[in-house]
Structures are given as structure tokens and as C-alpha cells.
Write a protein that holds these residues in place. Structure first.
Motif, PDB file in Angstrom:
ATOM      1  N   VAL A  82       0.858  -1.180   0.000  1.00  0.00           N
ATOM      2  CA  VAL A  82       0.000   0.000   0.000  1.00  0.00           C
ATOM      3  C   VAL A  82       0.900   1.238   0.000  1.00  0.00           C
ATOM      4  O   VAL A  82       0.763   2.131   0.825  1.00  0.00           O
ATOM      5  CB  VAL A  82      -0.975   0.003   1.205  1.00  0.00           C
ATOM      6  CG1 VAL A  82      -2.093   1.021   0.987  1.00  0.00           C
ATOM      7  CG2 VAL A  82      -1.595  -1.374   1.433  1.00  0.00           C
ATOM      8  N   ASN A  83       1.839   1.247  -0.940  1.00  0.00           N
ATOM      9  CA  ASN A  83       2.849   2.297  -0.953  1.00  0.00           C
ATOM     10  C   ASN A  83       2.563   3.420  -1.955  1.00  0.00           C
ATOM     11  O   ASN A  83       3.416   4.248  -2.190  1.00  0.00           O
ATOM     12  CB  ASN A  83       4.237   1.695  -1.207  1.00  0.00           C
ATOM     13  CG  ASN A  83       4.265   0.826  -2.443  1.00  0.00           C
ATOM     14  OD1 ASN A  83       3.252   0.334  -2.887  1.00  0.00           O
ATOM     15  ND2 ASN A  83       5.441   0.643  -2.993  1.00  0.00           N
ATOM     16  N   TYR A  84       1.369   3.424  -2.541  1.00  0.00           N
ATOM     17  CA  TYR A  84       0.962   4.571  -3.344  1.00  0.00           C
ATOM     18  C   TYR A  84      -0.555   4.699  -3.285  1.00  0.00           C
ATOM     19  O   TYR A  84      -1.277   3.733  -3.038  1.00  0.00           O
ATOM     20  CB  TYR A  84       1.485   4.498  -4.780  1.00  0.00           C
ATOM     21  CG  TYR A  84       1.098   3.266  -5.547  1.00  0.00           C
ATOM     22  CD1 TYR A  84       0.009   3.285  -6.423  1.00  0.00           C
ATOM     23  CD2 TYR A  84       1.820   2.081  -5.413  1.00  0.00           C
ATOM     24  CE1 TYR A  84      -0.351   2.158  -7.132  1.00  0.00           C
ATOM     25  CE2 TYR A  84       1.472   0.949  -6.130  1.00  0.00           C
ATOM     26  CZ  TYR A  84       0.381   0.996  -6.981  1.00  0.00           C
ATOM     27  OH  TYR A  84       0.034  -0.117  -7.686  1.00  0.00           O
ATOM     28  N   THR A  85      -1.040   5.894  -3.471  1.00  0.00           N
ATOM     29  CA  THR A  85      -2.451   6.228  -3.269  1.00  0.00           C
ATOM     30  C   THR A  85      -3.392   5.331  -4.058  1.00  0.00           C
ATOM     31  O   THR A  85      -4.361   4.803  -3.516  1.00  0.00           O
ATOM     32  CB  THR A  85      -2.687   7.706  -3.643  1.00  0.00           C
ATOM     33  OG1 THR A  85      -1.838   8.521  -2.832  1.00  0.00           O
ATOM     34  CG2 THR A  85      -4.137   8.104  -3.437  1.00  0.00           C
ATOM     35  N   GLU A  86      -3.120   5.136  -5.345  1.00  0.00           N
ATOM     36  CA  GLU A  86      -4.026   4.350  -6.191  1.00  0.00           C
ATOM     37  C   GLU A  86      -4.180   2.922  -5.676  1.00  0.00           C
ATOM     38  O   GLU A  86      -5.259   2.334  -5.761  1.00  0.00           O
ATOM     39  CB  GLU A  86      -3.535   4.330  -7.644  1.00  0.00           C
ATOM     40  CG  GLU A  86      -3.628   5.669  -8.347  1.00  0.00           C
ATOM     41  CD  GLU A  86      -2.427   6.573  -8.051  1.00  0.00           C
ATOM     42  OE1 GLU A  86      -1.459   6.119  -7.393  1.00  0.00           O
ATOM     43  OE2 GLU A  86      -2.471   7.746  -8.455  1.00  0.00           O
ATOM     44  N   GLU A  90      -7.823   1.379  -4.756  1.00  0.00           N
ATOM     45  CA  GLU A  90      -8.388   0.258  -5.509  1.00  0.00           C
ATOM     46  C   GLU A  90      -8.813  -0.882  -4.590  1.00  0.00           C
ATOM     47  O   GLU A  90      -9.678  -1.671  -4.941  1.00  0.00           O
ATOM     48  CB  GLU A  90      -7.413  -0.242  -6.572  1.00  0.00           C
ATOM     49  CG  GLU A  90      -6.252  -1.033  -6.039  1.00  0.00           C
ATOM     50  CD  GLU A  90      -5.260  -1.463  -7.123  1.00  0.00           C
ATOM     51  OE1 GLU A  90      -5.425  -1.079  -8.294  1.00  0.00           O
ATOM     52  OE2 GLU A  90      -4.315  -2.175  -6.759  1.00  0.00           O
ATOM     53  N   GLY A  91      -8.216  -0.967  -3.417  1.00  0.00           N
ATOM     54  CA  GLY A  91      -8.594  -1.989  -2.444  1.00  0.00           C
ATOM     55  C   GLY A  91      -9.640  -1.500  -1.461  1.00  0.00           C
ATOM     56  O   GLY A  91      -9.980  -2.208  -0.508  1.00  0.00           O
ATOM     57  N   GLY A  92     -10.131  -0.263  -1.660  1.00  0.00           N
ATOM     58  CA  GLY A  92     -11.148   0.284  -0.765  1.00  0.00           C
ATOM     59  C   GLY A  92     -10.603   0.622   0.620  1.00  0.00           C
ATOM     60  O   GLY A  92     -11.341   0.605   1.606  1.00  0.00           O
ATOM     61  N   ARG A  93      -9.337   0.944   0.678  1.00  0.00           N
ATOM     62  CA  ARG A  93      -8.699   1.219   1.963  1.00  0.00           C
ATOM     63  C   ARG A  93      -8.345   2.694   2.076  1.00  0.00           C
ATOM     64  O   ARG A  93      -8.187   3.389   1.074  1.00  0.00           O
ATOM     65  CB  ARG A  93      -7.426   0.380   2.086  1.00  0.00           C
ATOM     66  CG  ARG A  93      -7.730  -1.099   1.956  1.00  0.00           C
ATOM     67  CD  ARG A  93      -6.497  -1.918   1.838  1.00  0.00           C
ATOM     68  NE  ARG A  93      -5.827  -1.990   3.136  1.00  0.00           N
ATOM     69  CZ  ARG A  93      -4.705  -2.628   3.338  1.00  0.00           C
ATOM     70  NH1 ARG A  93      -4.100  -3.237   2.349  1.00  0.00           N
ATOM     71  NH2 ARG A  93      -4.165  -2.674   4.523  1.00  0.00           N
ATOM     72  N   ARG A 159      -8.111 -11.532   0.883  1.00  0.00           N
ATOM     73  CA  ARG A 159      -9.422 -11.874   1.441  1.00  0.00           C
ATOM     74  C   ARG A 159      -9.869 -10.727   2.325  1.00  0.00           C
ATOM     75  O   ARG A 159      -9.463 -10.609   3.455  1.00  0.00           O
ATOM     76  CB  ARG A 159      -9.318 -13.156   2.286  1.00  0.00           C
ATOM     77  CG  ARG A 159      -9.084 -14.394   1.462  1.00  0.00           C
ATOM     78  CD  ARG A 159      -9.136 -15.593   2.324  1.00  0.00           C
ATOM     79  NE  ARG A 159     -10.415 -15.656   3.021  1.00  0.00           N
ATOM     80  CZ  ARG A 159     -11.301 -16.637   2.905  1.00  0.00           C
ATOM     81  NH1 ARG A 159     -11.030 -17.643   2.150  1.00  0.00           N
ATOM     82  NH2 ARG A 159     -12.416 -16.614   3.547  1.00  0.00           N
ATOM     83  N   TRP A 160     -10.688  -9.827   1.772  1.00  0.00           N
ATOM     84  CA  TRP A 160     -11.231  -8.762   2.588  1.00  0.00           C
ATOM     85  C   TRP A 160     -12.687  -8.576   2.318  1.00  0.00           C
ATOM     86  O   TRP A 160     -13.280  -9.128   1.494  1.00  0.00           O
ATOM     87  CB  TRP A 160     -10.506  -7.434   2.465  1.00  0.00           C
ATOM     88  CG  TRP A 160     -10.149  -6.989   1.101  1.00  0.00           C
ATOM     89  CD1 TRP A 160     -10.971  -6.761   0.049  1.00  0.00           C
ATOM     90  CD2 TRP A 160      -8.838  -6.736   0.617  1.00  0.00           C
ATOM     91  NE1 TRP A 160     -10.273  -6.359  -1.031  1.00  0.00           N
ATOM     92  CE2 TRP A 160      -8.957  -6.333  -0.718  1.00  0.00           C
ATOM     93  CE3 TRP A 160      -7.574  -6.786   1.172  1.00  0.00           C
ATOM     94  CZ2 TRP A 160      -7.868  -5.976  -1.491  1.00  0.00           C
ATOM     95  CZ3 TRP A 160      -6.516  -6.442   0.395  1.00  0.00           C
ATOM     96  CH2 TRP A 160      -6.662  -6.047  -0.920  1.00  0.00           C
TER      97      TRP A 160
END
Length: 160
Positions: A82-86, A90-93, A159-160
Motif C-alpha cells: 500500500v505504498n501509493y495512493t491508487e 483500488e482496495g477500498g482502503r 481476502r477482505w
């Protein structure tokens, strides 16, 4: 200079791309230390020059399935996620202040053409390209001789 670890009848062997095909560095130089990437890097500039000298020769062509991971026996695989905004969005985080750090097992390193097995427990399966950095000794301020980079594939079952 292009190096590859290739699975042969003698096990994984460090090879250098020649005029045609690949040449086994350890066998061609007569130095068994140069048969693996780890000991090749530890051997330093002399090993690099020895491999360079083999590029003009004729080698063996291998199939894609014969190529092993770029770094076949990593001591550890340290990752940032999770080292860049996109990627976060994209993962809804939420976008984190700092990237997430995690460790992967050495068994997760695959060859560049290997099949990516999807775990039976997961329905989502992402393909991610990651930059792997291989250092010999300290990598606080690596120079060209002390650090080599390679691209490797990294499957991710979510798995989220």
C-alpha cells in the motif's frame, strides 16, 4: 550483462547470457563458488569480470520453465505494501501515512515464467510486479558493485 539462475540436471546453476544461449559460470570458470548467485556476489569484482569474459562464447538454450527465481535463496524478503495512493484506493482502503511493512517466506520467490498457484482459500488473486533488491553485506549506501536489482513477480491472494 544478463545473469540467470537456471534449473539444470545438476540443480540450480548461475548462468550468464552468451552470444547464443546461456553459459554455466561455475562450470566454465572451473570455480564452483560461481555456481550460485549468492557466492558469485560474495566473490566480488573478479567474479563479475570472469562472467563478462564468458559472454562471447556459445551457450545452451533453455526453456522458460527452466528459469529459477532471480534470487533463489533469499535470506529474507522484506516488503512494503500500500505504498501509493491508487493501490490503497483500488482496495477500498484508507491511504496510510506510511507504507505497510511485511515479510514473505523464501518459498514465495518464483521463477519469472513459473505458474502462480492460487490458494484454494482465496477467491481474489492479484498479480503484482515488485522490485527485488539483492545486497551483499550492508546496503545502507549500496554502490553498483554492492547491490544488484532484478524484477520479480509476486502473487497476492486477498481476502477482505
Amino acid at each position: 550483462m544478463r545473469l540467470a539462475t537456471i534449473i539444470t540436471a545438476d540443480g540450480p546453476r548461475l548462468q550468464v547470457r552468451a552470444r547464443s544461449g546461456y553459459v554455466d559460470v561455475g562450470a566454465a570458470t572451473g570455480d564452483p563458488r560461481l555456481a550460485s548467485l549468492r557466492s558469485f556476489l560474495e566473490a566480488g569484482p573478479e567474479a563479475i569480470e570472469a562472467a563478462r569474459g564468458l559472454r562471447a562464447g556459445e551457450g545452451v538454450e533453455y526453456q522458460q520453465k527452466d528459469f529459477a527465481p532471480a534470487v533463489p535463496e533469499p535470506e529474507r524478503i522484506l516488503c512494503l505494501g500500500v505504498n501509493y495512493t491508487e493501490h490503497a484506493l483500488e482496495g477500498g482502503r484508507a491511504v496510510p501515512t506510511w507504507p505497510e511493512a511485511f515479510v514473505r517466506g523464501r518459498e514465495s520467490a518464483l521463477g519469472p515464467y513459473a505458474d502462480l498457484p492460487r490458494p484454494a482459500l482465496s477467491e481474489k488473486f492479484d498479480f503484482e510486479g515488485e522490485l527485488g533488491i539483492c545486497g551483499t553485506g550492508s546496503v545502507r549506501r549500496p554502490s553498483g558493485r554492492r547491490a544488484r536489482t532484478s524484477m520479480r513477480r509476486c502473487p497476492s491472494a486477498q481476502r477482505w
